[in-house]
Design a protein around this motif. Structure first.
Motif, PDB file in Angstrom:
ATOM      1  N   THR A   1     -47.038  -9.727  -5.294  1.00 16.88           N
ATOM      2  CA  THR A   1     -45.701  -9.163  -5.539  1.00 16.88           C
ATOM      3  C   THR A   1     -44.657 -10.264  -5.637  1.00 16.88           C
ATOM      4  OG1 THR A   1     -46.319  -7.146  -4.352  1.00 16.88           O
ATOM      5  CG2 THR A   1     -43.968  -7.580  -4.617  1.00 16.88           C
TER       6      THR A   1
ATOM      7  N   ARG B   1     -40.791 -12.793 -13.207  1.00 17.67           N
ATOM      8  CA  ARG B   1     -39.695 -12.130 -13.893  1.00 17.67           C
ATOM      9  C   ARG B   1     -38.434 -13.002 -13.893  1.00 17.67           C
ATOM     10  NH1 ARG B   1     -41.983  -7.497 -11.350  1.00 17.67           N
ATOM     11  NH2 ARG B   1     -40.602  -7.740  -9.539  1.00 17.67           N
TER      12      ARG B   1
ATOM     13  N   GLU C   1     -42.309 -11.296  -8.908  1.00 10.61           N
ATOM     14  CA  GLU C   1     -40.838 -11.440  -8.907  1.00 10.61           C
ATOM     15  C   GLU C   1     -40.438 -12.811  -9.427  1.00 10.61           C
ATOM     16  OE1 GLU C   1     -39.789 -10.677  -4.885  1.00 10.61           O
ATOM     17  OE2 GLU C   1     -40.088  -8.481  -5.027  1.00 10.61           O
ATOM     18  N   ARG C   2     -41.176 -13.860  -9.042  1.00 13.88           N
ATOM     19  CA  ARG C   2     -40.865 -15.200  -9.534  1.00 13.88           C
ATOM     20  C   ARG C   2     -41.119 -15.290 -11.046  1.00 13.88           C
ATOM     21  NH1 ARG C   2     -40.761 -19.578  -5.913  1.00 13.88           N
ATOM     22  NH2 ARG C   2     -41.863 -20.871  -7.445  1.00 13.88           N
TER      23      ARG C   2
END
Length: 472
Positions: A209, A216, A213-214
């Motif tokens: 997860t 994106r 996020e990194r």
């Protein structure tokens, strides 16, 4: 001269009885063992003050309440143990049947017939009626005089077989108890691995997860995300596989304790990784603590007695018979003093010519005795081999477990360094994945080695006879 006949016959009978007997055959010699070669390590209680291995409580050394409960259930409901008990009861009944030959047999017979004689019957009297009644009531007693020891040797053989069956029952019970303990310890090892893989899968999911996020945010590549997701899914697959293995172990335990698998479950429990010390005792006591060795000893004794039984076939069988009863041609007045008859006396039967059958039977009995003796020797050798095998495994597993703990510590440090370097941008996520894989494998190896140590301890208990003795 007549006065010398009876003493001469007594001397002859005594001499023949001595020829019919058979001396106990000694057990085949085995090399004495002073000490176990592989006996070392903290899991061996070799001191004389150590608590002895007890046949009904050895599994309590693992301090698992489920194991204690299941062992009681095994004794109560195991179909395999019930079958072993039935085999022992058959042997005991067979011995009782043989013992009955030591006592007289008494039978009661009665008949009532109406008969017609043939007109041309040989030696028929002129006044003999064509049709007559025959009523008979009588007691018949037979007793074999065991002058040559045939019956007593049969009883010895039967008693030895019964004793061997009793030891077989103890061996079957020990085998089932150790099998249950081994399976439960494997299940406990699976519980620990499932807990590890569950935590690992959760940690990998959080990492995936975070990488997503990194990604994106443009801080991580798609390659890093794919590697993180691969690690998470791989850990999830390993967890599901281990859960399947645990289910099979649970089903095996259900069958061992006599419960349908669909109606049995064991809650996961993380028990201490206890490897209890096993008191070895002296090697010489192994011959008394292993039920299979005692069983082999008794089968030698049974085969030895069977040789004596075969030898008695060369001597005459002497039986004492007696018949007492009433006989009449009037059914309504059979039991009356004038109708009483009796007969009593010994009978002797001897087989003069049999084409070598008795000699062949003696040869067969001797060969069976030789076989039983060599089987005993083989069982003793296997017993010492099994003890040494489990001691060697405990030694190697213990040393390997110590090395694996060092490997776990090193892999954990490497994982921390890889994570820090990745966060600082000094390394790719491949380094993190590699470190994660190595750390998980090291931890699983450490858990597996501990489980294998505990299972080897159970097998050592089995190799030592579980503390069983002839008085257990």
């Amino acid at each position: 001269m007549k006065h010398l006949v009876l003493p001469s016959l007594l001397v002859l009978v005594t001499a023949l009885a001595g020829c019919a007997g058979v001396d106990p055959s000694p057990l085949p010699e085995t090399r004495p063992v002073d000490a176990y070669k592989e006996a070392s390590g903290p899991w061996i209680a070799a001191s004389e003050d150590a608590e002895p291995l007890r046949p009904t409580a050895w599994w309590k050394r693992f301090e698992d309440p489920d194991l204690d409960r299941l062992q009681d259930q095994l004794l109560a409901d195991s179909p395999d143990l019930a079958a072993a008990l039935a085999r022992y009861q058959q042997a005991r009944a067979a011995t009782d049947a043989v013992r009955s030959a030591q006592y007289p047999t008494l039978g009661l017979g009665a008949s009532a017939t109406r008969n017609r004689q043939s007109d041309r019957r040989p030696l028929r009297g002129a006044s003999s009626p064509d049709i007559y009644n025959n009523g008979l009531i009588g007691l018949n007693l037979d007793y074999e005089i065991d002058l040559w020891g045939r019956v007593s040797q049969q009883v010895k053989a039967g008693a030895a077989r019964e004793h061997a069956a009793k030891a077989d029952l103890a061996g079957a019970q020990l085998s089932l108890q150790t099998q249950l303990a081994d399976t439960l310890l494997s299940l406990r090892g699976a519980d620990r691995e499932i807990a590890l893989l569950t935590n690992t899968e959760q940690a990998y999911s959080k990492a995936a997860t975070m990488i997503a996020e990194r990604h994106r945010a443009g801080l991580s590549s798609g390659l890093d995300l794919a590697r993180a997701e691969n690690q998470r899914d791989s850990a999830r697959s390993q967890l599901q596989q281990m859960q399947g293995q645990r289910a099979l172990l649970e089903h095996a335990i259900a069958a061992q304790v006599g419960v349908p698998a669909s109606q049995f479950s064991l809650a996961p429990r993380i028990m201490p990784e206890l490897v209890p010390a096993v008191p070895l005792g002296l090697p010489s006591t192994l011959l008394e603590r292993r039920p299979d060795i005692v069983s082999a000893q008794q089968r030698v004794a049974a085969a030895n007695a069977s040789v004596g039984v075969a030898r008695t076939a060369f001597f005459p069988a002497i039986t004492l018979g007696a018949l007492l009863g009433y006989q009449s041609d009037v059914f309504s007045n059979v039991i009356a003093a004038p109708n009483m008859f009796w007969t009593i006396g010994p009978a002797l039967a001897v087989n003069l010519l049999d084409g070598g059958r008795r000699q062949a039977e003696v040869a067969r009995a001797k060969a069976s005795l030789d076989e039983a003796g060599q089987t005993y020797r083989s069982v003793v050798l296997q017993a010492f081999t099994q003890v040494e095998d489990q001691l060697a495994l405990l030694n190697s597993f213990g040393q390997a477990a110590s090395s694996e703990q060092s490997a776990v510590a090193a892999a954990t440090r490497a994982l921390e360094l890889a994570n820090n370097r990745y966060k600082d941008g000094a390394a790719s996520y491949l380094d993190v994945v590699t470190a994660q894989t190595a750390a998980l494998q090291a931890e699983r190896n450490a858990l597996s080695l501990t489980t294998r140590q505990r299972r080897a301890t159970v097998q050592l208990v089995r190799a030592l006879g579980g503390g069983w003795s002839d008085d257990s």
